[in-house]
Design an enzyme around this catalytic site. Structure first.
Site, PDB file in Angstrom:
ATOM      1  N   SER A   1     -13.284 -16.038   5.700  1.00 17.91           N
ATOM      2  CA  SER A   1     -12.411 -15.777   6.847  1.00 17.91           C
ATOM      3  C   SER A   1     -11.553 -16.985   7.189  1.00 17.91           C
ATOM      4  CB  SER A   1     -13.273 -15.408   8.057  1.00 17.91           C
ATOM      5  OG  SER A   1     -12.511 -15.389   9.255  1.00 17.91           O
TER       6      SER A   1
ATOM      7  N   GLU B   1     -11.073 -17.879  10.060  1.00 23.46           N
ATOM      8  CA  GLU B   1     -11.743 -18.544  11.176  1.00 23.46           C
ATOM      9  C   GLU B   1     -12.490 -19.789  10.718  1.00 23.46           C
ATOM     10  OE1 GLU B   1     -11.933 -18.009  14.510  1.00 23.46           O
ATOM     11  OE2 GLU B   1     -10.458 -16.396  14.458  1.00 23.46           O
TER      12      GLU B   1
ATOM     13  N   TYR C   1     -19.350 -17.679  14.629  1.00 24.22           N
ATOM     14  CA  TYR C   1     -18.909 -16.810  13.538  1.00 24.22           C
ATOM     15  C   TYR C   1     -18.268 -17.635  12.430  1.00 24.22           C
ATOM     16  CZ  TYR C   1     -15.888 -13.537  11.018  1.00 24.22           C
ATOM     17  OH  TYR C   1     -15.246 -12.827  10.032  1.00 24.22           O
TER      18      TYR C   1
END
Length: 327
Positions: free
Chosen positions: A127, A129, A151
């Site tokens: 990801s 992120e 996360y």
């Protein structure tokens, strides 16, 4: 006929990827959690060609059973606790599923493969992120990872564990560092779908206000249907590797709102927006924009849907859904 096993089959990526693989002539298996999973009906309705197996990324034995039944040539690990805001509330669960779950599926594949660890090709859904407090603009495969949420931290663990199994055991294991990818199938908790649903409801007179958090956060948003093609292309390569998948454009949440309201034919959109500090992240990721030049060069991949096309698709889908529900 090639065979594929997909974890996270009930999410938007799992549904789009299943459709792609079925078109390509695959026998597709999907892993779902729990007995009588309510989302099993969604998969049966949307992609009836998929065969469902029960299992859990936190349970190694169930993963081994799923591999024995599916006998896959390719495994796509899309399963995760994927809502970033929720990861602060459930950091341990996020770690158990999104981080340790990657280790479990990699280890299950290694054990199942026996003397030929590369015979099952593996895709890990990494990801954007992971970049968090970005150290390069745009972000590419070599950019230092600096996650800013539980996360993101969990995704970094899974990303590096995938690399480690590739380097330690010779597994054909690739990671796709996917930037934000959305669709009408996106869950309502994600900001793009929250906006498309809220704008549609305002347009039809079902509500007057939409409560938002940080309007200045910027993201690289693409269409999930495009991004699953990049996943598949990674596993068709002779050598496993990692790829950034992105549009190369960045837009703010404010621009997302402007575009969504414009699609609905509403000009004075700001009067319909309230801001609530409780929706702000404890540690914000301010700017994400990806450099997918390697994916273009090596995979021959490029997005087909631009930002305005994506927002239009989502708002129009929610307008149709709400209009049909009123009939």
């Amino acid at each position: 006929m090639p065979r594929a096993l997909i974890t996270g089959i009930t999410g938007q990526d799992g549904l789009y990827l299943s459709e792609l693989l079925l078109r390509e002539g695959y026998e597709v298996y999907g892993l779902i959690r729990g007995q009588n999973n309510p989302k099993a009906d969604l998969v049966a309705r949307e992609v009836p060609g998929v065969q469902l197996l029960t299992g859990d990324l936190t349970d190694l034995s169930s993963l081994l059973r799923a591999l024995r039944v599916a006998q896959p040539d390719e495994v796509y690990n899309l399963g995760a606790v994927s809502f970033v805001a929720y990861s602060w509330e459930q950091a341990a669960l996020t770690t158990e599923v999104t981080a340790t779950g990657v280790l479990n599926i990699l280890e299950a594949i290694r054990l199942h493969s026996g003397d030929d660890p590369s015979r099952i090709r593996f895709y890990q859904a990494s990801s954007s992120e992971m970049f968090g407090k970005v150290q390069d603009v745009p972000q590419r495969e070599s950019t230092l990872l600096w996650p800013r949420s539980p996360y993101g931290v969990a995704k970094v663990y899974g990303h590096y564990m995938t690399i480690n199994y590739r380097e330690s055991y010779g597994m054909h294991a690739s990671s796709g560092i996917l930037f934000n990818h959305e669709s009408p199938r996106r869950g309502p908790e994600f900001v793009t779908r929250k906006v498309s649903m809220g704008v549609a409801a305002i347009k039809l007179g079902l509500r007057d206000k939409l409560t938002m958090g940080n309007l200045d956060a910027r993201r690289d948003w693409g269409f999930a249907g495009d991004y699953v093609e990049a996943m598949w292309r990674m596993l068709q390569q002779p050598t496993a590797s990692d790829f950034v998948v992105a549009t190369g454009e960045t837009h703010s949440v404010r621009e997302l709102l402007e575009c969504a309201f414009r699609v609905a034919g509403i000009d004075d959109w700001e009067q319909h927006i309230d801001q609530d500090k409780s929706f702000f992240r404890p540690a914000e990721v301010d700017l994400l924009i990806g450099d997918a030049s390697r994916a273009r060069t090596v995979l021959g991949w490029k997005p087909s849907v631009d930002f305005e096309g994506l927002v239009t698709m989502m708002v129009e889908a929610d307008l149709r859904r709400l209009h049909d529900a009123q009939r």
